[in-house]
Design a protein around this motif. Structure first.
Motif, PDB file in Angstrom:
ATOM      1  N   GLN A  25       0.794  -1.267  -0.016  1.00 42.84           N
ATOM      2  CA  GLN A  25      -0.021  -0.132  -0.012  1.00 42.84           C
ATOM      3  C   GLN A  25       0.797   1.282   0.029  1.00 42.84           C
ATOM      4  OE1 GLN A  25      -3.383  -0.056  -0.255  1.00 42.84           O
ATOM      5  NE2 GLN A  25      -3.407  -2.174  -0.772  1.00 42.84           N
ATOM      6  N   ASN A  56       2.688  -3.924  -7.553  1.00 41.04           N
ATOM      7  CA  ASN A  56       1.456  -4.635  -7.563  1.00 41.04           C
ATOM      8  C   ASN A  56       0.245  -4.063  -6.943  1.00 41.04           C
ATOM      9  OD1 ASN A  56       2.604  -7.299  -8.541  1.00 41.04           O
ATOM     10  ND2 ASN A  56       3.604  -7.580  -6.838  1.00 41.04           N
ATOM     11  N   LEU A  57       0.315  -2.785  -6.909  1.00 42.87           N
ATOM     12  CA  LEU A  57      -0.885  -2.037  -6.218  1.00 42.87           C
ATOM     13  C   LEU A  57      -2.010  -2.052  -6.981  1.00 42.87           C
ATOM     14  CD1 LEU A  57      -1.442   0.393  -4.405  1.00 42.87           C
ATOM     15  CD2 LEU A  57      -1.094   1.995  -6.093  1.00 42.87           C
ATOM     16  N   TYR A  58      -2.273  -2.458  -8.307  1.00 43.35           N
ATOM     17  CA  TYR A  58      -3.289  -2.822  -9.228  1.00 43.35           C
ATOM     18  C   TYR A  58      -3.563  -3.980  -9.539  1.00 43.35           C
ATOM     19  CZ  TYR A  58      -3.459   2.415  -9.602  1.00 43.35           C
ATOM     20  OH  TYR A  58      -3.363   3.594  -9.137  1.00 43.35           O
ATOM     21  N   ASN A 101      -4.921  -7.643  -9.742  1.00 45.88           N
ATOM     22  CA  ASN A 101      -6.082  -8.477  -9.471  1.00 45.88           C
ATOM     23  C   ASN A 101      -6.027  -9.799  -9.688  1.00 45.88           C
ATOM     24  OD1 ASN A 101      -6.505  -7.954 -12.146  1.00 45.88           O
ATOM     25  ND2 ASN A 101      -8.940  -7.514 -11.558  1.00 45.88           N
ATOM     26  N   PHE A 161      -9.166  -2.448  -9.762  1.00 49.87           N
ATOM     27  CA  PHE A 161      -8.836  -1.208  -8.861  1.00 49.87           C
ATOM     28  C   PHE A 161      -8.856  -0.151  -9.880  1.00 49.87           C
ATOM     29  CE2 PHE A 161      -6.978  -5.049  -6.848  1.00 49.87           C
ATOM     30  CZ  PHE A 161      -7.480  -5.015  -5.658  1.00 49.87           C
ATOM     31  N   LEU A 162      -9.405   0.855  -9.612  1.00 48.60           N
ATOM     32  CA  LEU A 162      -9.528   2.060 -10.401  1.00 48.60           C
ATOM     33  C   LEU A 162      -9.106   3.314  -9.914  1.00 48.60           C
ATOM     34  CD1 LEU A 162     -13.185   1.335 -11.650  1.00 48.60           C
ATOM     35  CD2 LEU A 162     -11.222   1.061 -13.079  1.00 48.60           C
ATOM     36  N   TYR A 179      -2.893   6.477  -8.758  1.00 48.83           N
ATOM     37  CA  TYR A 179      -1.700   5.798  -8.109  1.00 48.83           C
ATOM     38  C   TYR A 179      -1.260   6.684  -6.860  1.00 48.83           C
ATOM     39  CZ  TYR A 179       3.048   4.160  -8.479  1.00 48.83           C
ATOM     40  OH  TYR A 179       4.254   3.342  -8.159  1.00 48.83           O
ATOM     41  N   PRO A 221      -0.823  -4.354 -13.935  1.00 45.35           N
ATOM     42  CA  PRO A 221      -1.899  -3.869 -13.808  1.00 45.35           C
ATOM     43  C   PRO A 221      -3.071  -4.916 -13.466  1.00 45.35           C
ATOM     44  CG  PRO A 221      -1.149  -4.723 -16.020  1.00 45.35           C
ATOM     45  CD  PRO A 221      -0.030  -5.172 -15.130  1.00 45.35           C
ATOM     46  N   ASN A 222      -4.068  -4.169 -13.668  1.00 41.44           N
ATOM     47  CA  ASN A 222      -5.550  -5.144 -13.541  1.00 41.44           C
ATOM     48  C   ASN A 222      -5.468  -6.192 -14.860  1.00 41.44           C
ATOM     49  OD1 ASN A 222      -7.498  -4.267 -11.381  1.00 41.44           O
ATOM     50  ND2 ASN A 222      -6.920  -2.431 -12.560  1.00 41.44           N
ATOM     51  N   ASN A 269      -7.322  -0.245 -17.034  1.00 39.49           N
ATOM     52  CA  ASN A 269      -5.993   0.092 -16.763  1.00 39.49           C
ATOM     53  C   ASN A 269      -5.897   1.576 -16.939  1.00 39.49           C
ATOM     54  OD1 ASN A 269      -4.891  -2.188 -15.330  1.00 39.49           O
ATOM     55  ND2 ASN A 269      -5.085  -3.127 -17.311  1.00 39.49           N
ATOM     56  N   PRO A 306      -5.146   3.965 -13.636  1.00 40.16           N
ATOM     57  CA  PRO A 306      -3.888   3.483 -13.052  1.00 40.16           C
ATOM     58  C   PRO A 306      -2.628   4.182 -14.022  1.00 40.16           C
ATOM     59  CG  PRO A 306      -5.371   1.532 -12.782  1.00 40.16           C
ATOM     60  CD  PRO A 306      -6.067   2.778 -13.714  1.00 40.16           C
TER      61      PRO A 306
END
Length: 206
Positions: free
Chosen positions: A71, A94-96, A98, A106-107, A110, A128-129, A135, A138
């Motif tokens: 995070q 790896n923030l986004y 899934n 995750f929308l 950043y 990404p997603n 994406n 992001p």
């Protein structure tokens, strides 16, 4: 043949790196690629210390941060990792991501990355997603963060590359002078996304 896993991995990586002519981009993902996987900690991990000693300097090492999905990223942590690995890490963000739970998308913008991280990084990869269209925000907001970092570096670092990169971005549409604002970046991304959706809607066959 090898007294440890780290020495075995470093030996193979070094051999492949040499065989390929020591390319400018050659990335190595360690078994301990985030703080939570290190035993007992990044600065005291025999595995990471060995990699730092044995891997050739031109080889980039991937790091995801405190956790697999982090995070927050801080300059302090990256400095510790750089000290152990004897090189600046390449962040695999790896923030986004899934792929571990495709029911989630995750929308948001950043965020959670402290300002001034760029001098502590050798590079940054965004995972990404899985859904391509999800994406836009992001990647767009990552671009805004990157522009902000370049401008910050241009004020503090007199190296020609930083100055030229920041100057080249000066005429582009994006964040204004100052620190990165996730909310402002999100608003810019949404405006461009709506424009892109409208453009696609007018294409023949849409």
């Amino acid at each position: 043949v090898f007294p440890s896993l780290a020495q075995a991995q470093a030996s193979v990586a070094n051999e492949v790196y040499r065989e390929l002519g020591q390319p400018s981009v050659f990335l190595f993902c360690p078994t301990e690629y985030c703080s939570s996987l290190c035993s007992p900690s990044p600065t005291k991990s025999c595995y990471l210390l060995t990699l730092g000693q044995e891997l050739l300097p031109g080889i980039g090492v991937i790091w995801t941060g405190p956790k697999v999905v982090s995070q927050e990223l801080s300059a302090t942590l990256l400095e510790e990792v750089e000290g152990v690995l004897r090189r600046r890490p390449v962040i695999w963000d790896n923030l986004y991501a899934n792929d571990y739970d495709c029911r989630r998308v995750f929308l948001g913008p950043y965020t959670g990355r402290a300002p001034g991280l760029m001098p502590r990084l050798r590079g940054l990869l965004l995972n990404p997603n899985c859904e391509l269209q999800a994406n836009f925000i992001p990647i767009h907001t990552l671009g805004s963060w990157f522009q902000s970092e370049l401008r910050s570096c241009a004020h503090t670092d007199h190296a020609g590359t930083w100055m030229e990169s920041a100057a080249a971005l000066g005429d582009s549409q994006g964040m204004q002078e100052g620190s990165y604002s996730p909310q402002e970046a999100l608003e810019l991304a949404l405006l461009d996304w709506v424009a892109e959706i409208n453009r696609q809607a007018l294409e023949p066959g849409r």
